[in-house]
Write a protein that holds these residues in place. Structure first.
Motif, PDB file in Angstrom:
ATOM      1  N   GLY A  69     -47.790 -21.602-152.937  1.00 42.29           N
ATOM      2  CA  GLY A  69     -48.264 -21.236-154.014  1.00 42.29           C
ATOM      3  C   GLY A  69     -48.889 -19.969-154.131  1.00 42.29           C
ATOM      4  N   ALA A  70     -49.160 -19.104-153.145  1.00 41.30           N
ATOM      5  CA  ALA A  70     -49.884 -17.870-152.937  1.00 41.30           C
ATOM      6  C   ALA A  70     -48.740 -16.632-153.346  1.00 41.30           C
ATOM      7  N   ASN A 128     -43.366 -18.217-152.964  1.00 38.94           N
ATOM      8  CA  ASN A 128     -42.737 -18.590-151.723  1.00 38.94           C
ATOM      9  C   ASN A 128     -42.676 -17.376-150.784  1.00 38.94           C
ATOM     10  N   LEU A 129     -43.516 -17.008-150.197  1.00 36.73           N
ATOM     11  CA  LEU A 129     -43.713 -15.891-149.364  1.00 36.73           C
ATOM     12  C   LEU A 129     -44.158 -15.930-148.046  1.00 36.73           C
ATOM     13  N   THR A 130     -43.474 -15.184-146.948  1.00 36.70           N
ATOM     14  CA  THR A 130     -44.142 -14.993-145.732  1.00 36.70           C
ATOM     15  C   THR A 130     -44.655 -13.645-145.435  1.00 36.70           C
ATOM     16  N   ILE A 131     -45.725 -13.502-144.556  1.00 31.47           N
ATOM     17  CA  ILE A 131     -46.101 -12.084-144.394  1.00 31.47           C
ATOM     18  C   ILE A 131     -46.095 -11.973-142.832  1.00 31.47           C
ATOM     19  N   PHE A 182     -49.487 -23.341-144.496  1.00 37.23           N
ATOM     20  CA  PHE A 182     -50.439 -23.912-145.100  1.00 37.23           C
ATOM     21  C   PHE A 182     -49.717 -24.460-146.417  1.00 37.23           C
ATOM     22  N   GLY A 183     -50.008 -25.676-146.745  1.00 35.23           N
ATOM     23  CA  GLY A 183     -49.727 -26.518-147.817  1.00 35.23           C
ATOM     24  C   GLY A 183     -50.220 -26.146-149.300  1.00 35.23           C
TER      25      GLY A 183
END
Length: 297
Positions: free
Chosen positions: A191-192, A228-231, A164-165
């Motif tokens: 942004g999260a 700049n995270l990925t879960i 998501f942007g």
């Protein structure tokens, strides 16, 4: 009419409505559409309201990237379904993507990609509709910086990537983003930070197999830094048979503090041996295979 505005010299772009009734799910069959099949960038809107008829099927065999229109799945008072199994479907328009906002909308991505190229509307569900999105493989990517995940919206992530942007402008109390345990699916939101994802979990919007108990770190691993995270979901621990008839505990464990406790509830053999070896612990037992599996701390 949410068609793009037209001026002198513009080419009129029609709206295409998928209603089914032709060859099962065939995107190229004119009989499935009001008018004709939307091949190429020739339509201003795609609307899916096939009811109980076979969902529209977009595959790599279409060989076409469809651009410059909006998508509405489950338009007012109807049921609509779209399945993407290959190829790339690009959306780049003045309106965006709406799924189940006033009807029942179903989107399944099982290979291929759905890309929203511009920062425009992205809306899932609401009090008058139901949205179900299943990411089985492939990818869903949106530049939208203010997506709405409204009431009666469920996004299921098994494998593949969802990007998501920006953070959600709305995420309703009953909205759900659910991962599948053991799947490789991932979620990234520009942004999260970590606190944002933890907040989604604490509010009951983020789960694994519907499980919202405990804390975020019990269910998810995080890669990246800052915003700049990925879960991804943490794979389950599995006690499995390996070579020479021995067994090993398989799965990822990370201990930042505290202790690791194993009890009979895991179904471990009575003669399990735990041996600390420097910065790791080896789990195994007195079988012919010896100590087989490392769990790093």
């Amino acid at each position: 009419d949410r068609s793009p505005s037209r001026g002198l010299g513009d080419v009129y772009k029609r709206q295409a409505v998928y209603v089914g009734g032709g060859s099962a799910g065939d995107w190229t069959d004119n009989a499935n559409w009001t008018g004709s099949a939307p091949i190429g960038a020739t339509v201003s809107g795609l609307y899916f309201k096939n009811g109980t008829d076979t969902p529209a099927l977009y595959t790599s065999t279409q060989g076409t990237t469809l651009e410059n229109f909006d998508i509405n799945i489950g338009q007012a008072g109807t049921t609509g379904s779209l399945i993407i199994t290959g190829g790339t479907l690009n959306i780049n328009n003045t309106w965006g993507i709406i799924i189940g906002q006033q009807g029942v909308g179903n989107l399944i991505i099982d290979g291929g990609s759905l890309n929203q190229l511009d920062d425009n509307n992205l809306r899932f569900g609401n009090a008058a509709g139901t949205a179900t999105v299943s990411l089985l493989s492939g990818s869903f990517t949106t530049a939208a910086t203010a997506a709405q995940v409204n009431a009666n919206a469920t996004i299921s992530i098994v494998d593949g990537t969802a990007s998501f942007g920006g953070t959600f402008s709305t995420i309703a109390e009953t909205a759900q983003i659910d991962f599948t345990s053991g799947g490789t699916g991932s979620l990234s939101i520009t942004g999260a930070d970590l606190a944002y994802y933890e907040g989604l979990f604490d509010d009951g919007n983020l789960s694994v197999d519907g499980d919202e108990t405990g804390v975020f770190a019990d269910h998810f691993s995080v890669s990246g830094t800052g915003t700049n995270l990925t879960i991804t979901s943490i794979p389950p621990l599995v006690w499995d048979t390996v070579s020479d008839g021995a067994s090993a505990l398989k799965g990822n464990i990370q201990i930042n503090q505290g202790a690791l406790n194993l009890d009979a509830g895991l179904g471990l053999p009575d003669d399990l041996t735990i041996m600390p070896l420097g910065d790791s612990i080896t789990y195994g037992y007195g079988g012919p295979g010896g100590y087989l599996s490392l769990i790093h701390i």
